[in-house]
Design an enzyme around this catalytic site. Structure first.
Site, PDB file in Angstrom:
ATOM      1  N   LYS A 196       0.828  -1.205   0.000  1.00 22.15           N
ATOM      2  CA  LYS A 196       0.000   0.000   0.000  1.00 22.15           C
ATOM      3  C   LYS A 196       0.876   1.275   0.000  1.00 22.15           C
ATOM      4  CE  LYS A 196      -3.911  -2.344   2.218  1.00 22.15           C
ATOM      5  NZ  LYS A 196      -5.003  -2.255   3.226  1.00 22.15           N
ATOM      6  N   PHE A 245     -15.910   3.389   6.119  1.00 22.34           N
ATOM      7  CA  PHE A 245     -14.534   3.773   5.781  1.00 22.34           C
ATOM      8  C   PHE A 245     -14.241   3.654   4.279  1.00 22.34           C
ATOM      9  CE2 PHE A 245     -14.418  -0.727   7.124  1.00 22.34           C
ATOM     10  CZ  PHE A 245     -13.826  -1.328   6.024  1.00 22.34           C
ATOM     11  N   THR A 265      -5.640  -6.948  10.815  1.00 23.71           N
ATOM     12  CA  THR A 265      -5.966  -5.732  10.051  1.00 23.71           C
ATOM     13  C   THR A 265      -5.513  -4.480  10.801  1.00 23.71           C
ATOM     14  OG1 THR A 265      -7.917  -6.891   9.228  1.00 23.71           O
ATOM     15  CG2 THR A 265      -7.863  -4.506   8.905  1.00 23.71           C
ATOM     16  N   HIS A 294      -2.058  -5.524   1.663  1.00 26.10           N
ATOM     17  CA  HIS A 294      -3.317  -6.258   1.498  1.00 26.10           C
ATOM     18  C   HIS A 294      -2.968  -7.698   1.195  1.00 26.10           C
ATOM     19  CE1 HIS A 294      -7.103  -7.661  -0.254  1.00 26.10           C
ATOM     20  NE2 HIS A 294      -6.334  -8.225  -1.171  1.00 26.10           N
ATOM     21  N   GLU A 318      -9.220 -11.482  -7.242  1.00 27.33           N
ATOM     22  CA  GLU A 318      -8.320 -10.337  -7.127  1.00 27.33           C
ATOM     23  C   GLU A 318      -7.148 -10.429  -8.107  1.00 27.33           C
ATOM     24  OE1 GLU A 318      -9.258  -9.633  -2.385  1.00 27.33           O
ATOM     25  OE2 GLU A 318      -7.226 -10.162  -3.011  1.00 27.33           O
TER      26      GLU A 318
HETATM   27  P1  ATP Z   1      -7.010  -6.221   3.297  1.00 33.07           P
HETATM   28  O1  ATP Z   1      -8.331  -6.528   2.601  1.00 33.07           O
HETATM   29  O2  ATP Z   1      -6.429  -4.865   2.967  1.00 33.07           O
HETATM   30  O3  ATP Z   1      -6.007  -7.328   3.208  1.00 33.07           O
HETATM   31  P2  ATP Z   1      -8.202  -7.047   5.738  1.00 33.07           P
HETATM   32  O4  ATP Z   1      -8.820  -8.158   4.950  1.00 33.07           O
HETATM   33  O5  ATP Z   1      -7.370  -7.393   6.937  1.00 33.07           O
HETATM   34  O6  ATP Z   1      -7.310  -6.129   4.844  1.00 33.07           O
HETATM   35  P3  ATP Z   1     -10.715  -5.700   5.485  1.00 33.07           P
HETATM   36  O7  ATP Z   1     -11.767  -5.851   6.520  1.00 33.07           O
HETATM   37  O8  ATP Z   1     -10.859  -6.410   4.175  1.00 33.07           O
HETATM   38  O9  ATP Z   1      -9.319  -6.016   6.160  1.00 33.07           O
HETATM   39  O10 ATP Z   1     -10.556  -4.142   5.202  1.00 33.07           O
HETATM   40  C1  ATP Z   1      -9.900  -3.695   4.021  1.00 33.07           C
HETATM   41  C2  ATP Z   1      -9.016  -2.530   4.371  1.00 33.07           C
HETATM   42  O11 ATP Z   1      -9.843  -1.427   4.774  1.00 33.07           O
HETATM   43  C3  ATP Z   1      -8.081  -2.731   5.577  1.00 33.07           C
HETATM   44  O12 ATP Z   1      -6.888  -3.367   5.220  1.00 33.07           O
HETATM   45  C4  ATP Z   1      -7.833  -1.309   6.020  1.00 33.07           C
HETATM   46  O13 ATP Z   1      -6.878  -0.682   5.155  1.00 33.07           O
HETATM   47  C5  ATP Z   1      -9.183  -0.667   5.788  1.00 33.07           C
HETATM   48  N1  ATP Z   1     -10.043  -0.708   6.983  1.00 33.07           N
HETATM   49  C6  ATP Z   1     -10.675  -1.790   7.504  1.00 33.07           C
HETATM   50  N2  ATP Z   1     -11.403  -1.452   8.583  1.00 33.07           N
HETATM   51  C7  ATP Z   1     -11.235  -0.116   8.728  1.00 33.07           C
HETATM   52  C8  ATP Z   1     -11.728   0.863   9.658  1.00 33.07           C
HETATM   53  N3  ATP Z   1     -12.549   0.510  10.640  1.00 33.07           N
HETATM   54  N4  ATP Z   1     -11.321   2.137   9.493  1.00 33.07           N
HETATM   55  C9  ATP Z   1     -10.497   2.506   8.472  1.00 33.07           C
HETATM   56  N5  ATP Z   1     -10.011   1.648   7.571  1.00 33.07           N
HETATM   57  C10 ATP Z   1     -10.358   0.367   7.697  1.00 33.07           C
HETATM   58 MG    MG Z   2      -9.867  -7.875   3.122  1.00 32.21          MG
END
Ligand code: ATP
Ligand code: MG
Length: 142
Positions: free
Chosen positions: A11, A59, A93, A117, A128
């Site tokens: 990122k 978000f 995360t 990610h 993806e």
């Molecule tokens: P990624 O999909 O990036 O690998 P993840 O699967 O651990 O991460 P997701 O729940 O898919 O997490 O969320 C996608 C992305 O959105 C997170 O990696 C983070 O950058 C952002 N994100 C998630 N939750 C929040 C939040 N509550 N506030 C701000 N940003 C968030």
């Molecule tokens: Mg994710």
């Protein structure tokens, strides 16, 4: 063991902090192989399409802004149980909850700017990878 492919995105915060090499080195050390890689600047539309599952989350707008704030590095990793292995290497995360020595503990700046990610399941990985790469841009290893 099942050989799998998974998508990693380095990122914008990790690129700004000069951590591309550290992140790739960690994957190689853990025996995940880079089989495709490119640096791109995502458009708003491309980032929105990638994160479509989060469209209704509060978000979403901020996440799309962040992911288009600089360039990203897209990587296809291949290896045994690559999807779950990558999630383990990345950590939780929220970097505050991430285990020591995970990529997010080491390189995240915040919950949003969390450095990497990783696909969260095999079907997500397939969607993806094909969202960003054509088959002839991927070079599987023996
Ligand atoms: P990624 O999909 O990036 O690998 P993840 O699967 O651990 O991460 P997701 O729940 O898919 O997490 O969320 C996608 C992305 O959105 C997170 O990696 C983070 O950058 C952002 N994100 C998630 N939750 C929040 C939040 N509550 N506030 C701000 N940003 C968030
Ligand atoms: Mg994710």
């Amino acid at each position: 063991m099942n050989k799998e492919k998974t998508l990693c995105i380095i990122k914008p915060n990790a690129i700004n902090d000069n951590n591309i090499g550290n992140i790739v080195a960690r994957y190689e050390k853990e025996n995940l192989k880079v089989v495709a890689m490119k640096m791109v600047k995502l458009t708003k539309e491309r980032a929105e399409g990638f994160y479509i599952e989060h469209k209704e989350r509060p978000f979403f707008g901020s996440l799309v802004n962040f992911m288009t704030s600089g360039s990203v590095v897209l990587i296809v990793l291949e290896g045994d149980e690559a999807v779950s292995k990558n999630r383990k290497i990345m950590g939780a995360t929220n970097p505050a909850d991430a285990e020591p020595n995970t990529l997010r503990k080491l390189y995240a700046r915040s919950l949003e700017a969390n450095a990497v990610h990783g696909s969260d399941s095999l079907p997500s990985a397939e969607r993806e990878i094909s969202y960003f790469f054509t088959d002839d841009e991927i070079f599987p290893r023996s």
